[in-house]
Design a protein around this motif. Sequence first.
Motif, short mmCIF file in Angstrom:
data_model
loop_
_atom_site.label_atom_id
_atom_site.label_comp_id
_atom_site.label_asym_id
_atom_site.label_seq_id
_atom_site.Cartn_x
_atom_site.Cartn_y
_atom_site.Cartn_z
N LYS A 238 0.84 -1.21 0.00
CA LYS A 238 0.00 0.00 0.00
C LYS A 238 0.87 1.25 0.00
CE LYS A 238 -4.61 -0.40 1.61
NZ LYS A 238 -5.57 0.09 2.58
N LEU A 239 1.96 1.19 0.79
CA LEU A 239 2.88 2.33 0.85
C LEU A 239 3.50 2.57 -0.52
CD1 LEU A 239 4.87 2.05 4.19
CD2 LEU A 239 3.69 4.04 3.33
N THR A 240 3.82 1.48 -1.20
CA THR A 240 4.43 1.61 -2.53
C THR A 240 3.48 2.32 -3.48
OG1 THR A 240 5.37 -0.53 -2.06
CG2 THR A 240 5.68 0.33 -4.28
N SER A 241 2.19 1.90 -3.46
CA SER A 241 1.29 2.55 -4.41
C SER A 241 1.02 3.99 -3.97
CB SER A 241 -0.02 1.76 -4.58
OG SER A 241 -0.57 1.49 -3.34
N ALA A 242 1.08 4.24 -2.62
CA ALA A 242 0.92 5.62 -2.16
C ALA A 242 2.07 6.49 -2.66
CB ALA A 242 0.85 5.66 -0.65
N THR A 243 3.27 5.92 -2.65
CA THR A 243 4.45 6.67 -3.14
C THR A 243 4.28 7.00 -4.62
OG1 THR A 243 5.64 5.12 -1.75
CG2 THR A 243 6.95 6.69 -2.95
N LEU B 186 5.07 -0.55 11.13
CA LEU B 186 4.48 -0.21 9.84
C LEU B 186 3.40 0.85 10.02
CD1 LEU B 186 4.37 -3.71 8.17
CD2 LEU B 186 5.70 -1.74 7.47
N GLY B 187 2.66 0.78 11.14
CA GLY B 187 1.66 1.80 11.45
C GLY B 187 2.33 3.16 11.62
N GLU B 188 3.47 3.17 12.32
CA GLU B 188 4.21 4.42 12.52
C GLU B 188 4.68 4.98 11.18
OE1 GLU B 188 7.59 4.41 15.24
OE2 GLU B 188 6.28 3.43 16.70
N LEU B 189 5.17 4.04 10.35
CA LEU B 189 5.66 4.45 9.03
C LEU B 189 4.52 5.08 8.23
CD1 LEU B 189 8.07 4.42 7.10
CD2 LEU B 189 7.30 2.22 6.28
N SER B 190 3.32 4.42 8.28
CA SER B 190 2.17 4.95 7.54
C SER B 190 1.81 6.33 8.05
CB SER B 190 0.97 4.03 7.68
OG SER B 190 1.30 2.76 7.25
N GLN B 191 1.85 6.50 9.39
CA GLN B 191 1.48 7.80 9.95
C GLN B 191 2.44 8.89 9.48
OE1 GLN B 191 1.20 7.46 14.16
NE2 GLN B 191 -0.69 6.26 14.04
N SER B 192 3.75 8.60 9.54
CA SER B 192 4.67 9.67 9.12
C SER B 192 4.58 9.88 7.62
CB SER B 192 6.11 9.41 9.57
OG SER B 192 6.44 8.09 9.47
#
Length: 459
Positions: free
Chosen positions: A193-198, A218-224
Amino acid sequence: MKTLYVKFVVFTILIMICSSILAFFISNAYYQQNLKPYNDEKITNIAKSIVEYAKKHPKIDLNEYLENVSSIGYQIYMIDHVGEDVFWGAPFRDKSLSNGTKEQVLNGDIYHGILHFPQQTFVTGFFANELKNTIGVPLTHNGKHYALFIRPDIKLLFNEMHLLFGWLLVLTIGLSIMIVLISTKYLVKPISKLTSATTSLSNGNFNVDLDSNRRDELGELSQSFLRMARKLEQIDDIRKEFISNISHDIQSPLSNIKGYADLLENESISTEEKRHYISIIHEEIGRLSTLTKQLLLLASLDRNDHILKKQSFNVGNQIKELVKTYQWQVSEKEIMLSYSLPDIEMIGDPSLLNTVWDNLFINAIKYNKTGGNIEISLAKKGESIFVTFTDTGIGLKETEIERIFDRFYRANTARTRTIEGTGLGLSIVWTIVRLHDGRIQVNSRENEGSTFIVELPVN
Ligand code: ADP
């Protein structure tokens, strides 16, 4: 993402296989070292007690007795000197046994076939249904000598356990693989999901959706990541607005200059008109020049390369000097000016702070009414100095106050529009005050006037 998923699954399964192999070797060593001799001893004792019983009860029917023993769960083989032999219980898969061994047992030795069963068979040697894998003891009954070979009937005794352990193994492996497949998906999903967000960010779409409720790394990573996306969106908005504002502010004086220059080309115009047009052109050039100067100053403040050239100086004197230079504008607008500017020394960048007082004072004049008042005061309280500019001008609405420090913002009243300005002065003031670790406060009421209070640390 796919490769990470596959890697994770393959890696976990490899770990499972390796640990199974390792566990097999360890348990095998334990069997060979401890369980095998123990098992041999146990069966030897059982065999001995069978022999003992037969010896003590010469009247019993040996055939019947051994038939009985076998039915409890043993495989038995017996041979006499003549070579006559009998089997009881479940048949042996492999019936080979050297004549020497049989002979030895008939002559009174004990045969430890279980202990000496080859090590290469690992722990499975325990299950080997072979005549070699038995305990042999000499048996005497009614004066006749026999050799008796015996081993537990594993199939009869442990068949259910066999199946149970088999199923346990199959279920453990199957379930582990399934859990690995599912949990890995769960682990890897937020990364994809992060990849597609990028990707969507790099395409200029800042509206990304991520699960930031997870309570792990991963939650922290998503938040930042979401914070970063919001920040980038703001920066992008500011950039777009900035370009559109700046283009407008450059374009309008340029088209005025062009328009009046065209008019000047007309030879039939009077000297009076000529002078008027030229003065307008001068004014517009002045506007452009102020705009570019302010932009350059903001840019250098932003880049932080305008490192504060701090020194000790007298703020009261500085503001008094400034007031003198604007004396004629004050009198022109019939403004009553009063000030209280005691000698106070402070440490700061005098040139930048002069820009602050300059902007605040000019605004107090520009946005004042004809015949209004301006009050300037300077005071020291504790480790701070307070500089206040109060005017009785057009004032500001509550909603406008929030925005006056934004770049290019100009309160949108009909009156402001007739007053020259770029909307950059107060953003410069705010940036300089912030660079000095100070604060600025605004109190204002529409149609009554405004007060700007600058607080700066003395040192
Ligand atoms: P400029 O004066 O060039 O428009 P500034 O950044 O100095 O830009 O000010 C931003 C806006 O804040 C002004 O356009 C004006 O609407 C409002 N403003 C600033 N100072 C005053 C004041 N003393 N009284 C009323 N409004 C003010």
